[in-house]
Design a protein around this motif. Structure first.
Motif, PDB file in Angstrom:
ATOM      1  N   THR A  75      15.218 -41.880  -2.928  1.00  0.00           N
ATOM      2  CA  THR A  75      16.579 -42.036  -2.417  1.00  0.00           C
ATOM      3  C   THR A  75      17.267 -40.681  -2.296  1.00  0.00           C
ATOM      4  OG1 THR A  75      16.751 -44.210  -3.456  1.00  0.00           O
ATOM      5  CG2 THR A  75      18.809 -43.154  -2.811  1.00  0.00           C
ATOM      6  N   ILE A  76      17.110 -39.847  -3.309  1.00  0.00           N
ATOM      7  CA  ILE A  76      17.705 -38.511  -3.285  1.00  0.00           C
ATOM      8  C   ILE A  76      17.114 -37.710  -2.126  1.00  0.00           C
ATOM      9  CG2 ILE A  76      18.044 -36.352  -4.558  1.00  0.00           C
ATOM     10  CD1 ILE A  76      19.469 -38.725  -5.885  1.00  0.00           C
ATOM     11  N   LYS A 108      13.881 -33.590  -8.964  1.00  0.00           N
ATOM     12  CA  LYS A 108      13.750 -33.739 -10.417  1.00  0.00           C
ATOM     13  C   LYS A 108      14.947 -34.528 -10.942  1.00  0.00           C
ATOM     14  CE  LYS A 108      11.491 -29.280 -10.626  1.00  0.00           C
ATOM     15  NZ  LYS A 108      11.507 -27.934 -11.189  1.00  0.00           N
ATOM     16  N   VAL A 109      14.673 -35.540 -11.755  1.00  0.00           N
ATOM     17  CA  VAL A 109      15.722 -36.385 -12.319  1.00  0.00           C
ATOM     18  C   VAL A 109      15.628 -36.320 -13.839  1.00  0.00           C
ATOM     19  CG1 VAL A 109      16.683 -38.712 -12.434  1.00  0.00           C
ATOM     20  CG2 VAL A 109      15.625 -37.909 -10.310  1.00  0.00           C
ATOM     21  N   PRO A 159      15.620 -29.054  -4.034  1.00  0.00           N
ATOM     22  CA  PRO A 159      15.627 -27.756  -3.360  1.00  0.00           C
ATOM     23  C   PRO A 159      16.608 -27.728  -2.190  1.00  0.00           C
ATOM     24  CG  PRO A 159      13.674 -28.988  -2.747  1.00  0.00           C
ATOM     25  CD  PRO A 159      14.387 -29.797  -3.796  1.00  0.00           C
ATOM     26  N   ARG A 160      17.237 -26.593  -2.005  1.00  0.00           N
ATOM     27  CA  ARG A 160      18.083 -26.397  -0.825  1.00  0.00           C
ATOM     28  C   ARG A 160      17.178 -26.357   0.410  1.00  0.00           C
ATOM     29  NH1 ARG A 160      23.036 -23.703  -0.868  1.00  0.00           N
ATOM     30  NH2 ARG A 160      23.917 -23.344  -2.914  1.00  0.00           N
ATOM     31  N   ARG A 161      17.694 -26.812   1.507  1.00  0.00           N
ATOM     32  CA  ARG A 161      16.926 -26.726   2.754  1.00  0.00           C
ATOM     33  C   ARG A 161      16.882 -25.296   3.263  1.00  0.00           C
ATOM     34  NH1 ARG A 161      19.646 -30.992   6.352  1.00  0.00           N
ATOM     35  NH2 ARG A 161      21.313 -30.671   4.890  1.00  0.00           N
ATOM     36  N   MET A 189      19.338 -36.365   1.056  1.00  0.00           N
ATOM     37  CA  MET A 189      19.534 -34.932   1.271  1.00  0.00           C
ATOM     38  C   MET A 189      18.530 -34.321   2.238  1.00  0.00           C
ATOM     39  SD  MET A 189      22.230 -34.617  -0.315  1.00  0.00           S
ATOM     40  CE  MET A 189      22.462 -32.909   0.098  1.00  0.00           C
ATOM     41  N   ASN A 190      17.660 -35.157   2.790  1.00  0.00           N
ATOM     42  CA  ASN A 190      16.659 -34.691   3.750  1.00  0.00           C
ATOM     43  C   ASN A 190      15.767 -33.597   3.153  1.00  0.00           C
ATOM     44  OD1 ASN A 190      15.281 -34.681   6.171  1.00  0.00           O
ATOM     45  ND2 ASN A 190      16.645 -33.181   7.113  1.00  0.00           N
ATOM     46  N   VAL A 191      15.244 -33.886   1.944  1.00  0.00           N
ATOM     47  CA  VAL A 191      14.310 -32.980   1.281  1.00  0.00           C
ATOM     48  C   VAL A 191      13.093 -33.786   0.828  1.00  0.00           C
ATOM     49  CG1 VAL A 191      16.090 -31.376   0.505  1.00  0.00           C
ATOM     50  CG2 VAL A 191      15.392 -33.220  -1.000  1.00  0.00           C
ATOM     51  N   ASP A 192      12.020 -33.105   0.516  1.00  0.00           N
ATOM     52  CA  ASP A 192      10.790 -33.734   0.057  1.00  0.00           C
ATOM     53  C   ASP A 192      11.030 -34.393  -1.307  1.00  0.00           C
ATOM     54  OD1 ASP A 192       8.231 -34.419  -0.812  1.00  0.00           O
ATOM     55  OD2 ASP A 192       7.375 -32.444  -0.402  1.00  0.00           O
ATOM     56  N   ALA A 193      10.853 -35.707  -1.367  1.00  0.00           N
ATOM     57  CA  ALA A 193      11.115 -36.455  -2.607  1.00  0.00           C
ATOM     58  C   ALA A 193      10.229 -36.000  -3.759  1.00  0.00           C
ATOM     59  CB  ALA A 193      10.930 -37.950  -2.360  1.00  0.00           C
TER      60      ALA A 193
END
Length: 102
Positions: free
Chosen positions: A46-47, A59-60, A74-76, A51-55
């Motif tokens: 979901t994260i 890290k949770v 990670p920032r894009r 945020m359109n990043v590789d799941a």
């Protein structure tokens, strides 16, 4: 179904270095933390989608004694780049406020 903004006491985002963002989701009491800390809204998939990043890079961390769920992703684009729109990462949490909690 309640939204994340309705069950979290405090939500914020911030830099975690030039390549990462960290989100803090704080709950007002232990009962709310226990009920929602494993909600699908905190799932790496979901994260990643939000945020359109590789799941697989999300890290949770659940911290029961503090009643906080911390999420790092990670920032894009690196902080301070030419197209950077939120250099301090302080506005990244907004996309999560309307996520439904299970």
């Amino acid at each position: 179904m309640p939204k994340l903004s309705e069950v979290c006491h405090h939500v914020r985002s911030k830099n975690a270095g030039p390549f990462w963002i960290t989100l803090d989701f704080s709950f007002a009491d232990q009962q709310a933390f226990d009920r929602y800390c494993n909600a699908p809204a905190f799932d790496p998939a979901t994260i990643g989608q939000t945020m359109n990043v590789d799941a697989s890079l999300v890290k949770v961390f659940r911290v029961p004694k503090l009643r906080v769920v911390k999420v790092s992703y990670p920032r894009r684009k690196p902080q301070g780049g030419m197209l950077e729109r939120d250099m301090h990462g302080g506005q990244q949490y907004v996309r999560f406020l309307d996520l439904e909690m299970a």
